[in-house]
Design a protein around this motif. Structure first.
Motif, PDB file in Angstrom:
ATOM      1  N   CYS A 187      10.943 -11.167   0.982  1.00 29.98           N
ATOM      2  CA  CYS A 187       9.679 -11.327   0.251  1.00 29.98           C
ATOM      3  C   CYS A 187       9.992 -11.653  -1.216  1.00 29.98           C
ATOM      4  O   CYS A 187       9.779 -10.829  -2.108  1.00 29.98           O
ATOM      5  CB  CYS A 187       8.787 -10.092   0.379  1.00 29.98           C
ATOM      6  N   ARG A 200       8.174 -11.373  -5.668  1.00 28.49           N
ATOM      7  CA  ARG A 200       7.400 -10.212  -6.094  1.00 28.49           C
ATOM      8  C   ARG A 200       8.201  -9.426  -7.115  1.00 28.49           C
ATOM      9  O   ARG A 200       9.413  -9.328  -7.031  1.00 28.49           O
ATOM     10  CB  ARG A 200       7.057  -9.329  -4.894  1.00 28.49           C
ATOM     11  N   ASP A 252       9.067  -6.413  -7.738  1.00 28.92           N
ATOM     12  CA  ASP A 252       9.293  -5.021  -7.347  1.00 28.92           C
ATOM     13  C   ASP A 252      10.486  -4.452  -8.113  1.00 28.92           C
ATOM     14  O   ASP A 252      11.338  -5.181  -8.574  1.00 28.92           O
ATOM     15  CB  ASP A 252       9.561  -4.934  -5.846  1.00 28.92           C
ATOM     16  N   ASP A 292      10.720  -0.351   3.432  1.00 29.62           N
ATOM     17  CA  ASP A 292       9.711  -1.323   3.852  1.00 29.62           C
ATOM     18  C   ASP A 292       8.321  -0.705   3.682  1.00 29.62           C
ATOM     19  O   ASP A 292       7.398  -1.343   3.169  1.00 29.62           O
ATOM     20  CB  ASP A 292       9.959  -1.734   5.308  1.00 29.62           C
ATOM     21  N   ASN A 293       8.176   0.549   4.099  1.00 30.04           N
ATOM     22  CA  ASN A 293       6.908   1.250   3.881  1.00 30.04           C
ATOM     23  C   ASN A 293       6.605   1.369   2.395  1.00 30.04           C
ATOM     24  O   ASN A 293       5.471   1.164   1.961  1.00 30.04           O
ATOM     25  CB  ASN A 293       6.959   2.655   4.488  1.00 30.04           C
ATOM     26  N   LEU A 342       7.607  -0.519  -0.066  1.00 25.52           N
ATOM     27  CA  LEU A 342       7.261  -1.820  -0.648  1.00 25.52           C
ATOM     28  C   LEU A 342       5.836  -2.228  -0.309  1.00 25.52           C
ATOM     29  O   LEU A 342       5.192  -2.952  -1.059  1.00 25.52           O
ATOM     30  CB  LEU A 342       8.225  -2.900  -0.136  1.00 25.52           C
ATOM     31  N   ASN A 343       5.347  -1.759   0.829  1.00 22.61           N
ATOM     32  CA  ASN A 343       4.006  -2.149   1.261  1.00 22.61           C
ATOM     33  C   ASN A 343       2.976  -1.041   1.083  1.00 22.61           C
ATOM     34  O   ASN A 343       1.899  -1.093   1.656  1.00 22.61           O
ATOM     35  CB  ASN A 343       4.056  -2.596   2.722  1.00 22.61           C
ATOM     36  N   GLY A 381       2.566   3.783  -4.346  1.00 20.94           N
ATOM     37  CA  GLY A 381       1.428   3.311  -3.545  1.00 20.94           C
ATOM     38  C   GLY A 381       0.283   4.300  -3.531  1.00 20.94           C
ATOM     39  O   GLY A 381       0.177   5.171  -4.403  1.00 20.94           O
ATOM     40  N   LYS A 440      -0.792   0.406   9.844  1.00 19.96           N
ATOM     41  CA  LYS A 440      -0.788  -1.044   9.619  1.00 19.96           C
ATOM     42  C   LYS A 440      -1.538  -1.720  10.749  1.00 19.96           C
ATOM     43  O   LYS A 440      -1.612  -1.195  11.862  1.00 19.96           O
ATOM     44  CB  LYS A 440       0.647  -1.558   9.580  1.00 19.96           C
TER      45      LYS A 440
END
Lengths: 199, 326
Positions: B195, B198, B200, B229-230, B232-233, B264, B283
């Motif tokens: 990705c 971004r 991050d 991964d969690n 980041l999202n 988050g 998700k």
């Protein structure tokens, strides 16, 4: 990157065989054999000696690993395995140096394309190494012959080492032969052949 | 009602809080009160020596399963009393749950292994036919568009299938000396490469802690990929992920504790409780197996994984790994 390769494929599924027939020409290669079983693959490749084999593992009557092994014993040939199985026992069986890639189904065109390119590069490197090793082996063998012929001359004609070597070189030059070949003749005759030849 | 300190240990309720309360109303979940009360009354009448199992409520709302032995007691100022001796079964039930879970996994694993070969073969046939179809309609963009959508659906199916297989398959570790920081950095780099663009940020707080332990670097990579991964999202904007590392011990052995916190939206109470359950996901895509697989891998290393207790806006996942395996 690869020039056109002559490729043999084997898979027990009709769909997959059809696919190779269409996709390999698109990648610039020539499909020279399409087999349904391991035995079929061995028989076809014996006559054709393709540049590359792409084979399934589990097939009727002989599996792909065994077929590849049989063929590689008759001469170096690169092999790509494509199988739905990925089990350590199979990796263990696929450790022969002719197996240059192992793809796990399902694969895509890009996987196949990359595997073919890498397999052919590796195979080229293997072949260069094999030739180098063979050349070295031969050079060593020839030196041993020359040494032994020299020893024979020294003993039979009572020459010192330098004189014996000089005579060998003269002989080779006069007969337009390689030093090792002259040495081989001398050793075969078991005696100094210079007198009858030069007289 | 009088209780001993053990109740506080099990439920978190302090003795002075429940002093003089109605036991059943205060401590027993509503649906369980009748049988509990009856057993106690029977004991008061001097009958029924059989122990009874009913749960008590802990302060965090969870039930603790307890086996009760009730006996009438005379004394205590002439009042009729019942002495109820409770034996906390939660740990036993947890062990049973785990054993059952392991058994179920073994059964699923066997089934999936059997399915694995045939499904991959079928997916492969589907794949090659899809590509051949693509060759046949090369000049028709709308048909190619449909093929691309079919391909995406097939890729999803394949991923679900491989996730289930990975989850159910027995975990065989290839343990070696392994730098955990290197592992999470590689996992981060890998996720970021898929990705790009971004903004991050990954912050590390290591403070001189030796980040090495005996582990399977590939499996540990899966652990950190799933957690990161969690992370980041977890929110809408660019992620700011903090990994803090410190020394600790686990069951009396030296261990390393790695806490991963994101910026988050954080976890709801339900998410906190169920995050490691298989097939639990928030998700819209995905199998909900990522964190379940993560927990299996950490536990295979004799480690622990938990959701952090602390406040803060984001979610925190804490992985504790023993330095060397037993």
């Amino acid at each position: 990157m690869n020039s056109a390769l002559r490729i043999a494929v084997a898979d027990d599924e009709q769909d997959v065989r059809d696919y190779y027939q269409r996709v390999l020409p698109r990648l610039g290669h020539q499909l020279v054999a399409v087999a349904r079983t391991g035995r079929d693959l061995v028989e076809q490749c014996r006559a054709l000696r393709p540049d590359l084999i792409i084979t399934d593992i589990k097939m009727p009557d002989m599996d792909g690993i065994e077929a590849a092994e049989k063929l590689s014993r008759e001469g170096p040939i690169p092999v790509i395995l494509v199988s739905a199985y990925h089990r350590p026992q199979l990796f263990e069986r696929a450790k022969g140096d002719h197996i240059l890639a192992y793809l796990v189904k399902p694969t895509k065109q890009a996987d196949l394309e990359a595997a073919i390119a890498i397999a052919m590069q590796r195979f080229g490197q293997f072949q260069a190494l094999r030739k180098e090793a063979a050349d070295r082996g031969q050079a060593l063998e020839e030196r041993k012959l020359v040494e032994r012929a020299k020893g024979l001359l020294m003993k039979q004609a009572a020459l010192d080492e330098e004189e014996a070597f000089g005579r060998l070189r003269r002989l080779a030059r006069d007969r337009n032969q390689k030093l090792a070949d002259v040495a081989r003749i001398i050793l075969a005759a078991g005696e100094d052949p210079s007198s009858p030849v030069t007289s | 009602l009088r209780v001993n300190p053990f109740l506080e240990h099990v439920t978190g309720r302090r003795p002075d809080e429940v002093w003089g309360e109605d036991w059943f109303a205060a401590m027993v979940p509503p649906g369980e009160r009748c049988p509990a009360r009856e057993a106690t009354l029977r004991a008061l009448a001097g009958e029924g020596g059989e122990p009874i199992i009913y749960p008590v409520l802990a302060v965090d709302g969870r039930r603790r399963s307890v086996e009760w032995a009730n006996r009438a007691l005379n004394g205590l100022g002439g009042e009729a009393c019942v002495l109820a001796i409770g034996h906390d079964l939660s740990a036993l039930e947890e062990a049973q749950r785990r054993a059952l879970q392991a058994e179920r996994l073994a059964a699923i694993g066997e089934m999936v292994a059997g399915l694995s070969h045939e499904s991959r073969n079928a997916l492969h046939r589907s794949q090659v036919c899809l590509e051949m179809l693509g060759f046949a309609v090369e000049d028709r963009p709308e048909a190619l568009q449909l093929i691309a959508r079919l391909q995406a659906a097939q890729d999803d199916l394949y991923r679900v299938f491989e996730d289930v297989r990975t989850y159910a398959a027995p975990i065989v570790l290839d343990v070696r000396a392994c730098d955990v920081a290197e592992v999470w950095r590689a996992a981060w780099a890998q996720l970021k490469s898929s990705c790009p663009g971004r903004d991050d940020e990954l912050l590390e707080v290591i403070d001189g802690v030796d980040p090495r332990c005996a582990a399977d670097p590939f499996r540990l990579g899966q652990v950190f990929r799933n957690i990161l991964d969690n992370a980041l999202n977890a929110g809408a904007g660019p992620a700011r992920v903090e990994i803090a590392c410190r020394r600790t011990d686990l069951d009396g052995r030296p261990a390393i504790r790695v806490a991963v916190r994101d910026n988050g939206t954080g976890l709801s109470p339900e998410q906190r409780r169920r995050i490691f359950e298989p097939f639990f996901t928030t998700k819209t895509r995905g199998t909900g197996l990522g964190m379940a697989i993560t927990r299996r891998i950490v536990e295979a290393h004799a480690g622990r994984i938990a959701v952090g207790e602390g406040g803060g806006p984001g979610a925190e996942i804490i992985v504790t790994l023993p330095r060397g395996l037993p």
